[in-house]
Design an enzyme around this catalytic site. Structure first.
Site, short mmCIF file in Angstrom:
data_model
loop_
_atom_site.label_atom_id
_atom_site.label_comp_id
_atom_site.label_asym_id
_atom_site.label_seq_id
_atom_site.Cartn_x
_atom_site.Cartn_y
_atom_site.Cartn_z
N VAL A 1 0.84 -1.13 0.09
CA VAL A 1 0.12 0.10 0.18
C VAL A 1 0.81 1.10 0.05
O VAL A 1 1.62 1.39 0.82
CB VAL A 1 -1.07 0.01 1.15
N CYS A 2 0.58 2.06 -0.81
CA CYS A 2 1.31 3.32 -0.94
C CYS A 2 2.79 3.08 -0.88
O CYS A 2 3.36 2.41 -1.80
CB CYS A 2 0.90 4.27 0.18
N THR A 3 3.85 3.82 -0.32
CA THR A 3 5.07 3.92 -0.07
C THR A 3 5.46 2.44 0.55
O THR A 3 6.74 2.09 0.63
CB THR A 3 5.68 4.84 0.58
N THR B 1 3.39 3.47 -6.85
CA THR B 1 3.47 3.70 -5.55
C THR B 1 2.52 5.08 -5.44
O THR B 1 1.91 5.55 -6.54
CB THR B 1 4.69 4.05 -4.86
#
Length: 335
Positions: free
Chosen positions: A125-127, A145
């Site tokens: 998730v994300c970074t 990302t």
């Protein structure tokens, strides 16, 4: 309930269930952990209400297992990193400000490397993509990302094929998602793969989110950048929305803003991150989206009312902005 999955679930707590592990660490982003978890919890509730056994067993794990403090200052309870025992069906690596320190922790990176080999599928998730990339799990794969970190991910990990616009990307058994709430989109896609579209749609409706969000993350970042200029151009945007069917030339916009054309173009682009022409297109698309989903007006009438002039012009704008035609958009989101 859907047909039996291609991969048999793991027997956990006395019944067949899919073990989902979410990896956390100090200064992890709270929603990166709780967003996907809530999707799986709602999926469990949905199946249980139909008389079935909950399909997921959920576990948040962290190095040390003593709990971690998120970047929001909220502490969450965690279990120690499992070394042996039941292999996870799904491993999700959350993102957050603490990801750089996590990616520099050789013990944690080695655990991720070993765990990804055991899991049926892996996600970030994300970074969290940075931690997956540090483990080598993204080498040679497509990944995404948060839009503001895509260039950095590509620079630091040249073996990763970074794509900046998708809400989430699947490359084989490895999934990566864009910023923050995109983890919810990804988790819904995982539920749809496991339990079918009907169950995933029920979860999305309960959470009041799209099952498949229209557009890409670039669309949302640009729309928000326009909103950030409301102090300077808020009155102009309000005027534009009332005159979408007019010929909104650069000269007319500059005159309305009380500037020369050259000065207006420069200031507007600096404040919003988009050109006046691109902003007009997006405002027209936004107005057309509302009419498509909330009214039964013919597409031709909507194109005229929103200033596109023709159905074909509106269709091209929708494809540029939303990657969907007006007809497809109405079919998916009409109330």
């Amino acid at each position: 309930m859907p047909k039996s999955p291609r991969f048999p679930p793991t027997t956990v707590r006395g019944h067949s269930a899919r073990l989902v592990e979410v990896l956390a660490y100090p200064s992890v982003q709270l929603l990166d952990v709780t967003g996907p978890l809530q999707v799986f919890v709602c999926a469990n509730d949905h199946v249980a209400q139909a008389g079935g056994m909950p399909p997921y067993v959920l576990r948040v794990v962290a190095k040390g297992g003593q709990g971690v403090t998120t970047s929001a200052g909220v502490g969450i309870t965690t279990s120690p990193l499992p070394r042996t025992g039941t292999a996870p069906d799904t491993l999700i690596v959350a993102g957050g400000p603490g990801v750089d320190a996590a990616a520099a922790d050789t013990v944690l990176v080695d655990w991720v490397r070993q765990r990804t080999r055991k899991a049926r599928r892996v996600a970030s998730v994300c970074t969290g993509a940075f931690l997956l990339a540090a483990s080598g799990a993204l080498d040679g794969r497509r990944a995404v990302t948060h839009w503001s970190y895509c260039a950095e991910l590509a620079r630091r990990f040249p073996a990763v094929r970074v794509e900046s616009d998708p809400i989430f990307v699947r490359d084989g058994s490895v999934w990566t998602s864009a910023g923050v709430t995109a983890g919810i989109d990804l988790a819904l896609a995982l539920v749809e793969e496991d339990l079918g579209r009907t169950a995933a749609l029920a979860v999305a409706r309960y959470l009041v989110v799209f099952l498949k969000r229209p557009g890409g993350q670039a669309q949302f970042s640009e729309a928000l950048s326009m909103q950030s200029a409301e102090d300077e151009f808020g009155a102009l945007h309000e005027w534009i929305n009332k005159h979408l069917s007019d010929d909104l030339s650069l000269a007319m916009l500059a005159d309305q803003a009380g500037m020369s054309e050259r000065s207006f173009s420069r200031h507007y682009a600096e404040a919003t991150g988009v050109t006046p022409a691109r902003a007009i297109e997006r405002l027209r698309v936004e107005a057309a989206r509302r009419l498509l989903s909330e009214s039964r007006l013919p597409v031709k009438r909507i194109s005229q009312r929103c200033g596109f002039g023709s159905e074909e012009t509106m269709r091209r704008s929708f494809l540029r902005v939303l990657s969907a035609t007006p007809t497809d958009y109405r079919a998916r989101f009409s109330s």
